[in-house]
Motif scaffolding. Structure first.
Motif, PDB file in Angstrom:
ATOM      1  N   PRO A 159       0.797  -1.242   0.000  1.00  0.00           N
ATOM      2  CA  PRO A 159       0.000   0.000   0.000  1.00  0.00           C
ATOM      3  C   PRO A 159       0.821   1.279   0.000  1.00  0.00           C
ATOM      4  CG  PRO A 159      -0.980  -1.602   1.488  1.00  0.00           C
ATOM      5  CD  PRO A 159       0.331  -2.183   1.040  1.00  0.00           C
ATOM      6  N   ASP A 160       2.041   1.240   0.568  1.00  0.00           N
ATOM      7  CA  ASP A 160       2.868   2.447   0.594  1.00  0.00           C
ATOM      8  C   ASP A 160       3.615   2.686  -0.713  1.00  0.00           C
ATOM      9  OD1 ASP A 160       4.779   0.470   0.646  1.00  0.00           O
ATOM     10  OD2 ASP A 160       5.645   1.043   2.583  1.00  0.00           O
ATOM     11  N   GLY A 161       3.384   1.799  -1.712  1.00  0.00           N
ATOM     12  CA  GLY A 161       4.033   1.960  -3.007  1.00  0.00           C
ATOM     13  C   GLY A 161       5.315   1.192  -3.162  1.00  0.00           C
ATOM     14  N   ASN A 162       5.881   0.695  -2.072  1.00  0.00           N
ATOM     15  CA  ASN A 162       7.102  -0.093  -2.159  1.00  0.00           C
ATOM     16  C   ASN A 162       6.793  -1.475  -2.720  1.00  0.00           C
ATOM     17  OD1 ASN A 162       8.889   1.848  -1.096  1.00  0.00           O
ATOM     18  ND2 ASN A 162       8.256   1.333   1.001  1.00  0.00           N
ATOM     19  N   ALA A 163       7.788  -2.026  -3.435  1.00  0.00           N
ATOM     20  CA  ALA A 163       7.619  -3.355  -4.027  1.00  0.00           C
ATOM     21  C   ALA A 163       8.724  -4.285  -3.545  1.00  0.00           C
ATOM     22  CB  ALA A 163       7.627  -3.264  -5.548  1.00  0.00           C
ATOM     23  N   ARG A 164       8.365  -5.556  -3.403  1.00  0.00           N
ATOM     24  CA  ARG A 164       9.341  -6.590  -3.045  1.00  0.00           C
ATOM     25  C   ARG A 164       9.189  -7.750  -4.019  1.00  0.00           C
ATOM     26  NH1 ARG A 164      10.121  -7.258   3.512  1.00  0.00           N
ATOM     27  NH2 ARG A 164      10.000  -5.046   4.073  1.00  0.00           N
ATOM     28  N   VAL A 165      10.294  -8.437  -4.257  1.00  0.00           N
ATOM     29  CA  VAL A 165      10.305  -9.573  -5.177  1.00  0.00           C
ATOM     30  C   VAL A 165      10.409 -10.862  -4.376  1.00  0.00           C
ATOM     31  CG1 VAL A 165      11.543 -10.701  -7.069  1.00  0.00           C
ATOM     32  CG2 VAL A 165      11.309  -8.214  -7.039  1.00  0.00           C
ATOM     33  N   TYR A 166       9.534 -11.827  -4.722  1.00  0.00           N
ATOM     34  CA  TYR A 166       9.522 -13.140  -4.058  1.00  0.00           C
ATOM     35  C   TYR A 166       9.463 -14.229  -5.117  1.00  0.00           C
ATOM     36  CZ  TYR A 166       8.249 -10.595   0.218  1.00  0.00           C
ATOM     37  OH  TYR A 166       8.238  -9.736   1.289  1.00  0.00           O
ATOM     38  N   GLU A 167       9.730 -15.447  -4.677  1.00  0.00           N
ATOM     39  CA  GLU A 167       9.568 -16.583  -5.577  1.00  0.00           C
ATOM     40  C   GLU A 167       8.078 -16.818  -5.822  1.00  0.00           C
ATOM     41  OE1 GLU A 167      11.514 -19.989  -4.002  1.00  0.00           O
ATOM     42  OE2 GLU A 167      13.533 -19.254  -4.444  1.00  0.00           O
ATOM     43  N   ALA A 168       7.722 -17.164  -7.059  1.00  0.00           N
ATOM     44  CA  ALA A 168       6.324 -17.447  -7.384  1.00  0.00           C
ATOM     45  C   ALA A 168       5.803 -18.558  -6.483  1.00  0.00           C
ATOM     46  CB  ALA A 168       6.201 -17.861  -8.850  1.00  0.00           C
ATOM     47  N   GLY A 169       4.557 -18.402  -6.015  1.00  0.00           N
ATOM     48  CA  GLY A 169       3.972 -19.381  -5.108  1.00  0.00           C
ATOM     49  C   GLY A 169       4.114 -19.000  -3.648  1.00  0.00           C
ATOM     50  N   VAL A 170       4.718 -17.826  -3.391  1.00  0.00           N
ATOM     51  CA  VAL A 170       4.862 -17.359  -2.018  1.00  0.00           C
ATOM     52  C   VAL A 170       3.471 -17.140  -1.415  1.00  0.00           C
ATOM     53  CG1 VAL A 170       4.967 -14.916  -2.661  1.00  0.00           C
ATOM     54  CG2 VAL A 170       6.068 -15.686  -0.548  1.00  0.00           C
ATOM     55  N   THR A 171       3.326 -17.357  -0.120  1.00  0.00           N
ATOM     56  CA  THR A 171       2.039 -17.167   0.544  1.00  0.00           C
ATOM     57  C   THR A 171       2.037 -15.876   1.361  1.00  0.00           C
ATOM     58  OG1 THR A 171       2.671 -18.332   2.555  1.00  0.00           O
ATOM     59  CG2 THR A 171       1.769 -19.664   0.748  1.00  0.00           C
ATOM     60  N   GLY A 172       0.845 -15.429   1.713  1.00  0.00           N
ATOM     61  CA  GLY A 172       0.725 -14.246   2.550  1.00  0.00           C
ATOM     62  C   GLY A 172       1.398 -14.436   3.899  1.00  0.00           C
ATOM     63  N   ALA A 173       1.334 -15.639   4.439  1.00  0.00           N
ATOM     64  CA  ALA A 173       1.967 -15.911   5.723  1.00  0.00           C
ATOM     65  C   ALA A 173       3.484 -15.738   5.623  1.00  0.00           C
ATOM     66  CB  ALA A 173       1.624 -17.322   6.183  1.00  0.00           C
ATOM     67  N   GLN A 174       4.074 -16.204   4.531  1.00  0.00           N
ATOM     68  CA  GLN A 174       5.525 -16.069   4.342  1.00  0.00           C
ATOM     69  C   GLN A 174       5.912 -14.609   4.152  1.00  0.00           C
ATOM     70  OE1 GLN A 174       5.690 -18.734   0.982  1.00  0.00           O
ATOM     71  NE2 GLN A 174       6.498 -20.436   2.209  1.00  0.00           N
ATOM     72  N   ILE A 175       5.077 -13.869   3.466  1.00  0.00           N
ATOM     73  CA  ILE A 175       5.361 -12.448   3.251  1.00  0.00           C
ATOM     74  C   ILE A 175       5.289 -11.691   4.580  1.00  0.00           C
ATOM     75  CG2 ILE A 175       4.522 -10.341   2.133  1.00  0.00           C
ATOM     76  CD1 ILE A 175       3.459 -12.234  -0.114  1.00  0.00           C
ATOM     77  N   ALA A 176       4.249 -11.979   5.396  1.00  0.00           N
ATOM     78  CA  ALA A 176       4.133 -11.325   6.700  1.00  0.00           C
ATOM     79  C   ALA A 176       5.346 -11.633   7.567  1.00  0.00           C
ATOM     80  CB  ALA A 176       2.852 -11.788   7.393  1.00  0.00           C
TER      81      ALA A 176
END
Length: 534
Positions: free
Chosen positions: A9-26
């Motif tokens: 929401p703040d406009g910042n972006a992060r790159v993750y491996e495809a298939g990442v879950t919301g729990a892993q991102i948190a």
């Protein structure tokens, strides 16, 4: 391995491996967020923290402070937890469906013995035990054959029927709350301990036919309410207590205003005190209508089916109509009539009498029209939901160029009425085109824009209600909030280009050619008896 870019929401972006879950991102953001996280919004869709994200997307992680998402999840999880509790106490009970509804949820059960009010306390106790276990909530995708085999082996015929009714061959999502499994789209919380154990209450038991079909099994429905914390639950229960004190059915008896009886279901017997209130309200509305340029008319209550066939109501609305068959003198067959369920077609008949010019428009007609609609007995509710009622109905016939002006004028007229009656503010919902509709996209664009511009011209706030317009045109819904915070649908402003077409209404335009008028239905109080109950 493929990667995805996720924008926060703040406009910042992060790159993750495809298939990442919301729990892993948190968890990647912080340990505290991992503990507090309850769900995510991914590209505008509400996501379970266990669901994989396979493409670039916008994302927001939610916690219990996000009320909309928190309430949805808490209520949804409690539906599952309640069903598990019921089956742990009474293992032979079969489960069906348990959707989230306003302020809570319900779940329908097939059980031989009836639930009692005392059983609700037992179920609540078991639910709190499950919550305190903090057991994980997990999910898997199953194919249809596996799901049917599972529910068949576990003697859950309702789940098998639900699966067979789902179109297509898409895989099905299963959820577990601890060991207990249910067929569910999700999303859900991460574990049962995220449900606030002091912020819910089981409220009542009712009967409900399976899938709403009176020919199917009668099930037992348990209702519950839930919020994100105990303070909100307490406030809601207090509101219900105050509402019970103000119940119009109770006040109607105590103040000798009206009564209802089984010989006339959904019909009101007005007593002198109540009828005085009713007629004072009606006289007030009559003065307001005249001041706003409406001409009062009166139309028949019993109308031959030919008009209802021409208007389209016979095909679309017949099941809600009271049909009257009459042996006309010397007629070869019975005359089939209906008590009018609405005033619209009759008002078009008045418009159609004589030649109309563009100079005659806008034409505003008003009627305290007595209507009758068949409502199932289970849907009736005092004088709020009835079979016989009177509307302060209004119809405006105008040219295309007058739509915006007439809508703005109606809003100001309605606003003045509500203010006089003690409602200082109201909510406006602009209901736009549904998926299934008639008319051109250009026509929908034009009318929706005209209604939106009219609202803006009056300075009122509004909320878009996408897809909730009628199949023939958009509408404005006006909602009032009563003294204890309950919201009621009251007036409406409905565009109807369809009826003038079906009933061949026309006027002579400035160009000398025939044109179809636009027709707007605009009751302010909607049903006079209902407003008397407010």
């Amino acid at each position: 391995m493929a990667q995805v870019s996720l924008t926060f929401p703040d406009g910042n972006a992060r790159v993750y491996e495809a298939g990442v879950t919301g729990a892993q991102i948190a968890a990647d953001i912080s340990t505290s967020l991992a503990k507090k996280a309850i769900s995510a919004t991914v590209n505008g869709a509400h996501y379970d923290l266990a669901w994989p994200i396979d493409a670039d997307a916008s994302i927001a992680i939610h916690t219990m402070s996000d009320q909309v998402q928190a309430n949805e999840l808490v209520r949804h999880d409690l539906a599952h937890i309640m069903a598990r509790a019921v089956q742990e106490i009474w293992p032979d009970t079969k489960v069906t469906i348990g959707p989230v509804i306003e302020n809570g949820w319900y779940y329908d059960f097939d059980r031989t013995e009836p639930f009692t009010p005392e059983d609700l306390g037992l179920i609540e106790k078991k639910m709190k035990e499950i919550i305190n276990k903090r057991e994980p909530v997990t999910t898997e995708i199953w194919d249809r054959a596996r799901a049917i085999e599972f529910y068949g082996a576990n003697n859950e015929p309702y789940k098998v029927e639900l699966i067979n009714a789902i179109p297509g061959d898409e895989p099905l999502r299963m959820y577990w709350h601890g060991h207990w499994q249910d067929l569910c789209r999700g999303p859900h919380l991460q574990h049962t301990g995220q449900v606030p154990g002091d912020a819910f209450k089981l409220m009542s038991i009712a009967g409900a036919y399976w899938r709403g079909d009176s020919d199917r099994a009668m099930l037992q429905r348990i209702y519950g309410v839930a919020f994100s914390n105990k303070e909100k639950l307490k406030a809601h229960l207090y509101m219900l207590e105050e509402a019970a004190k103000r119940d119009h059915r109770k006040l109607g008896r105590e103040m000798n205003l009206f009564h209802m009886q089984e010989e006339a279901p959904g019909q009101i017997f007005w007593h002198p005190n109540g009828w005085t209130i009713y007629t004072e309200l009606q006289d007030y509305m009559r003065r307001k209508q005249r001041a706003d340029g409406y001409a009062e008319v009166n139309t028949p209550q019993v109308v031959n089916r030919k008009l209802w066939e021409a208007s389209g109501h016979w095909d679309k609305y017949q099941e809600h109509m009271f049909i009257v068959e009459v042996d006309e003198e010397h007629a070869r067959e019975k005359s089939i009539n209906a008590l009018k369920p609405m005033n619209c077609p009759c008002h078009v008949q008045i418009f159609n009498q004589g030649l109309k010019s563009y100079r005659d428009l806008p034409l505003r007609l008003a009627e305290f029209g007595s209507c009758n609609r068949y409502e199932p007995s289970g849907a009736l509710h005092g004088i709020m939901r009835v079979r016989g009622f009177t509307q302060d109905d209004g119809h405006i016939f105008c040219t295309e160029d007058q739509i915006e002006t007439e809508c703005a004028k109606f809003i100001e007229y309605l606003s003045g009425v509500y203010k006089d009656l003690g409602f200082e503010s109201f909510e406006i919902l602009l209901a736009t085109r549904p998926e299934k509709r008639v008319g051109t996209e250009e026509s929908w664009d034009h009318v929706e824009k005209a209604l939106e511009n009219a609202i803006k011209a009056t300075g009122h706030a509004y909320t878009l209600d996408p897809g909730e317009g009628a199949f023939y045109g958009p509408k404005l819904d006006f909602k009032l909030t009563d003294a204890i915070g309950r919201v009621w649908q009251c007036g409406t402003f409905q565009v109807d280009p369809n009826l003038p077409e079906r009933l061949d209404a026309s006027y002579i335009g400035e160009d000398g050619a025939k044109h179809r008028p636009y027709c707007f239905t605009g009751p302010v109080l909607a049903v006079s008896s209902a407003l008397s109950a407010y």
